[in-house]
Scaffold this motif. Structure first.
Motif, PDB file in Angstrom:
ATOM      1  N   THR A   1     114.829  49.211  10.503  1.00  0.00           N
ATOM      2  CA  THR A   1     113.362  49.178  10.631  1.00  0.00           C
ATOM      3  C   THR A   1     112.922  49.746  11.980  1.00  0.00           C
ATOM      4  O   THR A   1     111.969  50.532  12.057  1.00  0.00           O
ATOM      5  CB  THR A   1     112.841  47.739  10.484  1.00  0.00           C
ATOM      6  N   LEU A   2     113.594  49.358  13.046  1.00  0.00           N
ATOM      7  CA  LEU A   2     113.226  49.832  14.377  1.00  0.00           C
ATOM      8  C   LEU A   2     113.643  51.280  14.590  1.00  0.00           C
ATOM      9  O   LEU A   2     113.016  52.000  15.370  1.00  0.00           O
ATOM     10  CB  LEU A   2     113.848  48.935  15.445  1.00  0.00           C
ATOM     11  N   GLY A   3     114.721  51.704  13.933  1.00  0.00           N
ATOM     12  CA  GLY A   3     115.094  53.111  13.912  1.00  0.00           C
ATOM     13  C   GLY A   3     115.984  53.571  15.052  1.00  0.00           C
ATOM     14  O   GLY A   3     116.208  52.858  16.034  1.00  0.00           O
ATOM     15  N   PRO A   4     116.526  54.810  14.922  1.00  0.00           N
ATOM     16  CA  PRO A   4     117.464  55.338  15.930  1.00  0.00           C
ATOM     17  C   PRO A   4     116.854  55.535  17.306  1.00  0.00           C
ATOM     18  O   PRO A   4     117.546  55.419  18.312  1.00  0.00           O
ATOM     19  CB  PRO A   4     117.935  56.660  15.320  1.00  0.00           C
ATOM     20  N   TYR A   5     115.566  55.841  17.378  1.00  0.00           N
ATOM     21  CA  TYR A   5     114.935  55.992  18.689  1.00  0.00           C
ATOM     22  C   TYR A   5     115.009  54.696  19.479  1.00  0.00           C
ATOM     23  O   TYR A   5     115.272  54.682  20.682  1.00  0.00           O
ATOM     24  CB  TYR A   5     113.472  56.421  18.550  1.00  0.00           C
ATOM     25  N   HIS A   6     114.751  53.580  18.790  1.00  0.00           N
ATOM     26  CA  HIS A   6     114.787  52.286  19.466  1.00  0.00           C
ATOM     27  C   HIS A   6     116.207  51.962  19.911  1.00  0.00           C
ATOM     28  O   HIS A   6     116.432  51.465  21.022  1.00  0.00           O
ATOM     29  CB  HIS A   6     114.256  51.186  18.546  1.00  0.00           C
ATOM     30  N   ALA A   7     117.197  52.233  19.043  1.00  0.00           N
ATOM     31  CA  ALA A   7     118.590  51.973  19.398  1.00  0.00           C
ATOM     32  C   ALA A   7     118.990  52.780  20.635  1.00  0.00           C
ATOM     33  O   ALA A   7     119.688  52.271  21.530  1.00  0.00           O
ATOM     34  CB  ALA A   7     119.501  52.313  18.223  1.00  0.00           C
ATOM     35  N   ALA A   8     118.537  54.039  20.708  1.00  0.00           N
ATOM     36  CA  ALA A   8     118.849  54.875  21.866  1.00  0.00           C
ATOM     37  C   ALA A   8     118.167  54.350  23.126  1.00  0.00           C
ATOM     38  O   ALA A   8     118.766  54.332  24.208  1.00  0.00           O
ATOM     39  CB  ALA A   8     118.424  56.315  21.590  1.00  0.00           C
ATOM     40  N   PHE A   9     116.915  53.921  22.991  1.00  0.00           N
ATOM     41  CA  PHE A   9     116.213  53.308  24.135  1.00  0.00           C
ATOM     42  C   PHE A   9     116.967  52.078  24.624  1.00  0.00           C
ATOM     43  O   PHE A   9     117.182  51.896  25.833  1.00  0.00           O
ATOM     44  CB  PHE A   9     114.782  52.938  23.739  1.00  0.00           C
ATOM     45  N   ASP A  10     117.387  51.226  23.677  1.00  0.00           N
ATOM     46  CA  ASP A  10     118.134  50.017  24.040  1.00  0.00           C
ATOM     47  C   ASP A  10     119.394  50.372  24.823  1.00  0.00           C
ATOM     48  O   ASP A  10     119.721  49.737  25.832  1.00  0.00           O
ATOM     49  CB  ASP A  10     118.521  49.239  22.779  1.00  0.00           C
ATOM     50  N   LEU A  11     120.120  51.382  24.344  1.00  0.00           N
ATOM     51  CA  LEU A  11     121.358  51.778  25.018  1.00  0.00           C
ATOM     52  C   LEU A  11     121.085  52.279  26.435  1.00  0.00           C
ATOM     53  O   LEU A  11     121.864  51.997  27.359  1.00  0.00           O
ATOM     54  CB  LEU A  11     122.077  52.849  24.202  1.00  0.00           C
ATOM     55  N   GLN A  12     120.004  53.005  26.602  1.00  0.00           N
ATOM     56  CA  GLN A  12     119.666  53.482  27.944  1.00  0.00           C
ATOM     57  C   GLN A  12     119.332  52.329  28.878  1.00  0.00           C
ATOM     58  O   GLN A  12     119.676  52.353  30.063  1.00  0.00           O
ATOM     59  CB  GLN A  12     118.503  54.476  27.866  1.00  0.00           C
ATOM     60  N   ARG A  13     118.663  51.312  28.351  1.00  0.00           N
ATOM     61  CA  ARG A  13     118.341  50.149  29.183  1.00  0.00           C
ATOM     62  C   ARG A  13     119.614  49.372  29.542  1.00  0.00           C
ATOM     63  O   ARG A  13     119.772  48.922  30.677  1.00  0.00           O
ATOM     64  CB  ARG A  13     117.351  49.224  28.453  1.00  0.00           C
ATOM     65  N   VAL A  14     120.529  49.216  28.572  1.00  0.00           N
ATOM     66  CA  VAL A  14     121.794  48.547  28.865  1.00  0.00           C
ATOM     67  C   VAL A  14     122.567  49.332  29.921  1.00  0.00           C
ATOM     68  O   VAL A  14     123.123  48.755  30.865  1.00  0.00           O
ATOM     69  CB  VAL A  14     122.647  48.385  27.580  1.00  0.00           C
ATOM     70  N   ALA A  15     122.598  50.661  29.763  1.00  0.00           N
ATOM     71  CA  ALA A  15     123.319  51.503  30.725  1.00  0.00           C
ATOM     72  C   ALA A  15     122.765  51.317  32.134  1.00  0.00           C
ATOM     73  O   ALA A  15     123.525  51.228  33.112  1.00  0.00           O
ATOM     74  CB  ALA A  15     123.229  52.968  30.294  1.00  0.00           C
ATOM     75  N   HIS A  16     121.444  51.245  32.245  1.00  0.00           N
ATOM     76  CA  HIS A  16     120.827  51.052  33.562  1.00  0.00           C
ATOM     77  C   HIS A  16     121.252  49.726  34.187  1.00  0.00           C
ATOM     78  O   HIS A  16     121.598  49.666  35.379  1.00  0.00           O
ATOM     79  CB  HIS A  16     119.301  51.112  33.433  1.00  0.00           C
ATOM     80  N   ILE A  17     121.273  48.654  33.388  1.00  0.00           N
ATOM     81  CA  ILE A  17     121.648  47.342  33.923  1.00  0.00           C
ATOM     82  C   ILE A  17     123.136  47.316  34.278  1.00  0.00           C
ATOM     83  O   ILE A  17     123.528  46.713  35.292  1.00  0.00           O
ATOM     84  CB  ILE A  17     121.302  46.220  32.923  1.00  0.00           C
ATOM     85  N   ILE A  18     123.982  47.978  33.484  1.00  0.00           N
ATOM     86  CA  ILE A  18     125.410  48.044  33.825  1.00  0.00           C
ATOM     87  C   ILE A  18     125.595  48.764  35.155  1.00  0.00           C
ATOM     88  O   ILE A  18     126.400  48.346  36.003  1.00  0.00           O
ATOM     89  CB  ILE A  18     126.211  48.751  32.710  1.00  0.00           C
ATOM     90  N   GLU A  19     124.848  49.835  35.372  1.00  0.00           N
ATOM     91  CA  GLU A  19     124.910  50.545  36.655  1.00  0.00           C
ATOM     92  C   GLU A  19     124.520  49.608  37.805  1.00  0.00           C
ATOM     93  O   GLU A  19     125.137  49.638  38.879  1.00  0.00           O
ATOM     94  CB  GLU A  19     123.997  51.772  36.618  1.00  0.00           C
ATOM     95  N   CYS A  20     123.505  48.777  37.559  1.00  0.00           N
ATOM     96  CA  CYS A  20     123.104  47.790  38.579  1.00  0.00           C
ATOM     97  C   CYS A  20     124.219  46.773  38.827  1.00  0.00           C
ATOM     98  O   CYS A  20     124.488  46.396  39.980  1.00  0.00           O
ATOM     99  CB  CYS A  20     121.826  47.068  38.140  1.00  0.00           C
ATOM    100  N   LEU A  21     124.865  46.317  37.749  1.00  0.00           N
ATOM    101  CA  LEU A  21     125.966  45.360  37.884  1.00  0.00           C
ATOM    102  C   LEU A  21     127.098  45.947  38.727  1.00  0.00           C
ATOM    103  O   LEU A  21     127.652  45.276  39.610  1.00  0.00           O
ATOM    104  CB  LEU A  21     126.514  44.988  36.502  1.00  0.00           C
ATOM    105  N   LEU A  22     127.440  47.204  38.454  1.00  0.00           N
ATOM    106  CA  LEU A  22     128.559  47.840  39.145  1.00  0.00           C
ATOM    107  C   LEU A  22     128.293  48.017  40.636  1.00  0.00           C
ATOM    108  O   LEU A  22     129.235  48.159  41.423  1.00  0.00           O
ATOM    109  CB  LEU A  22     128.879  49.185  38.488  1.00  0.00           C
ATOM    110  N   CYS A  23     127.016  48.011  41.019  1.00  0.00           N
ATOM    111  CA  CYS A  23     126.647  48.134  42.434  1.00  0.00           C
ATOM    112  C   CYS A  23     126.460  46.774  43.103  1.00  0.00           C
ATOM    113  O   CYS A  23     126.245  46.707  44.316  1.00  0.00           O
ATOM    114  CB  CYS A  23     125.356  48.948  42.572  1.00  0.00           C
TER     115      CYS A  23
END
Length: 431
Positions: free
Chosen positions: A370-392
């Motif tokens: 229902t939310l679609g591939p665009y939403h899934a891609a947005f979610d992944l980008q947000r997770v990636a950003h937080i992982i980058e913060c964790l690694l720092c």
């Protein structure tokens, strides 16, 4: 999520949140009575972290609106007893204070209903105090009931997705309380969003925009239990209370749903005998607020036990243990949380490419589709950003990463590869 919404936010590293100044002097919030697209809700309320109210038309087809409510619009005690009878439920005493909350006990549902009936007959009073059934995991206890449906606006719910995967907890609740029951001043768990639907009855909400709660702290740095207390006018106890804006005072009618954004402290009153359904939830729009909250929680713990820092070899690990005991999560579990959310979305996008949906949980299929591939891609980008913060983050670096199910560097690369792959196959840019 549509293509335009995705393109507008896919390059965001820091979510731009406008000033909450418009709410400092206003006593109004947007009232949604007509059809609203998910993308518009995402852009107008989720991203800027602004509250709104949905009209009763968004709950009119819920079974609980018919089955749990009498013709007079009151709680249907007979029907509720038929359904739940001896079920143990958590009940708080609104007349008692334990730290900054109300003490709870567990009692059979029928005992609470017996009390509620007597409370009404006695003019909404009882020697037992004002009891409030709250934080009841009804949907988890009775999954076959299906008495309501989560509106699509609130369906990107990482918090319950994670706990459903572990099968140990959830943040979906039913509240039932007599006229006069209330919830003290607080912000929601992990600084999550919440939505609350009145099945019957009316509530009054006092909402403070993020940051205003700092003016309401006492000389010890503690927030008030009751934000309406006369104590707050004592400058000796609450030296900055006069600097706080007036709260947004909202009356919620039967059938309406209020959206409470992240970090908005609030106090809530039942103006009538009331039943409500409430969810706490997180997603890519407020995961950064959760991360800020977790850092603040750990910092508070470190400050409290700082005198033992140089005498304990495992001081940093002890801080994580204490943080989890107080907040319900530590940095290691936060990393596991991100892994599960990312894994489900990578599996979904890979399924969009291959047509094979066997790699991600079946119960998520409908929501992610229902939310679609665009939403899934947005979610992944947000997770990636937080992982980058964790690694720092120095405290995260001190953890034993060998105990993590998946190394964050590996997960980060997998996310990047998945997004690049789906772009290459035009899944995210097709007209």
């Amino acid at each position: 999520m549509d293509r335009e919404a995705y393109r507008n936010c896919c390059s965001l590293v820091k979510i731009p949140r406008q000033s909450y100044e418009q709410f400092w002097s206003s006593h109004f919030l947007d009232y949604i009575d007509k059809e609203l697209s998910y993308s518009k809700f995402f852009k107008k309320y989720l991203l800027p972290n602004h509250p709104c109210m949905f009209s009763r038309r968004f709950t009119e087809d819920w079974k609980c609106r018919r089955q749990w409510v009498s013709e007079e619009g009151k709680p249907n005690f007979q029907k509720l007893l038929q359904e739940f009878d001896e079920t143990p439920v958590p009940v708080a005493n609104c007349n008692a204070k334990e730290y900054n909350a109300n003490p709870k006990q567990v009692m059979p549902f029928k005992e609470f209903i017996h009390y509620w009936k007597e409370y009404i007959q006695n003019g909404h009073s009882s020697p037992k105090g004002c009891l409030y059934l709250k934080d009841w995991h009804m949907a988890r206890d009775f999954p076959e009931h299906n008495v309501y449906t989560t509106p699509v606006f609130f369906s990107s719910d990482w918090l319950n997705e994670y706990w459903d995967t572990l099968e140990v907890d959830d943040y979906r609740f039913v509240y039932m309380g007599p006229k006069g029951s209330w919830t003290p001043f607080h912000a929601d768990v992990f600084r999550s969003y919440s939505w609350s639907a009145n099945i019957c009855g009316r509530k009054k909400w006092l909402l403070y925009p993020p940051g205003q709660e700092e003016f309401l702290r006492d000389t010890h740095g503690n927030l008030p239990y009751d934000v309406t207390s006369a104590e707050l006018r004592d400058n000796g106890l609450f030296p900055h209370s006069e600097e706080a804006c007036q709260p947004l005072e909202i009356i919620q009618e039967a059938g309406e749903i209020i959206f409470v954004p992240s970090g908005w402290h609030h106090q809530v009153y039942n103006l009538e005998d009331t039943i409500s359904i409430n969810h706490n939830w997180l997603n890519g729009c407020n995961i950064d607020i959760m991360w800020q909250f977790l850092q603040s929680e750990l910092s508070s713990v470190q400050k409290e036990i700082s005198e033992w820092r140089n005498t304990m070899d495992s001081w940093h690990q002890h801080c994580q243990v204490i943080m989890k005991a107080c907040s319900g999560i530590d940095y290691r579990e936060f990393a596991s949380f991100l892994k599960i959310i990312a894994g489900n979305r990578m599996a979904f996008l890979n399924a969009c490419s291959s047509g094979d949906s066997s790699d991600y949980p079946r119960h998520l299929s409908e929501t992610l589709t229902t939310l679609g591939p665009y939403h899934a891609a947005f979610d992944l980008q947000r997770v990636a950003h937080i992982i980058e913060c964790l690694l720092c983050n120095e405290d995260f670096k001190r953890l034993d990463h060998s105990t993590l199910n998946l190394q964050p560097e590996t997960m980060l690369q997998q996310i990047r590869d998945t997004i690049q792959s789906t772009r290459g196959q035009h899944l995210l840019y097709q007209e």
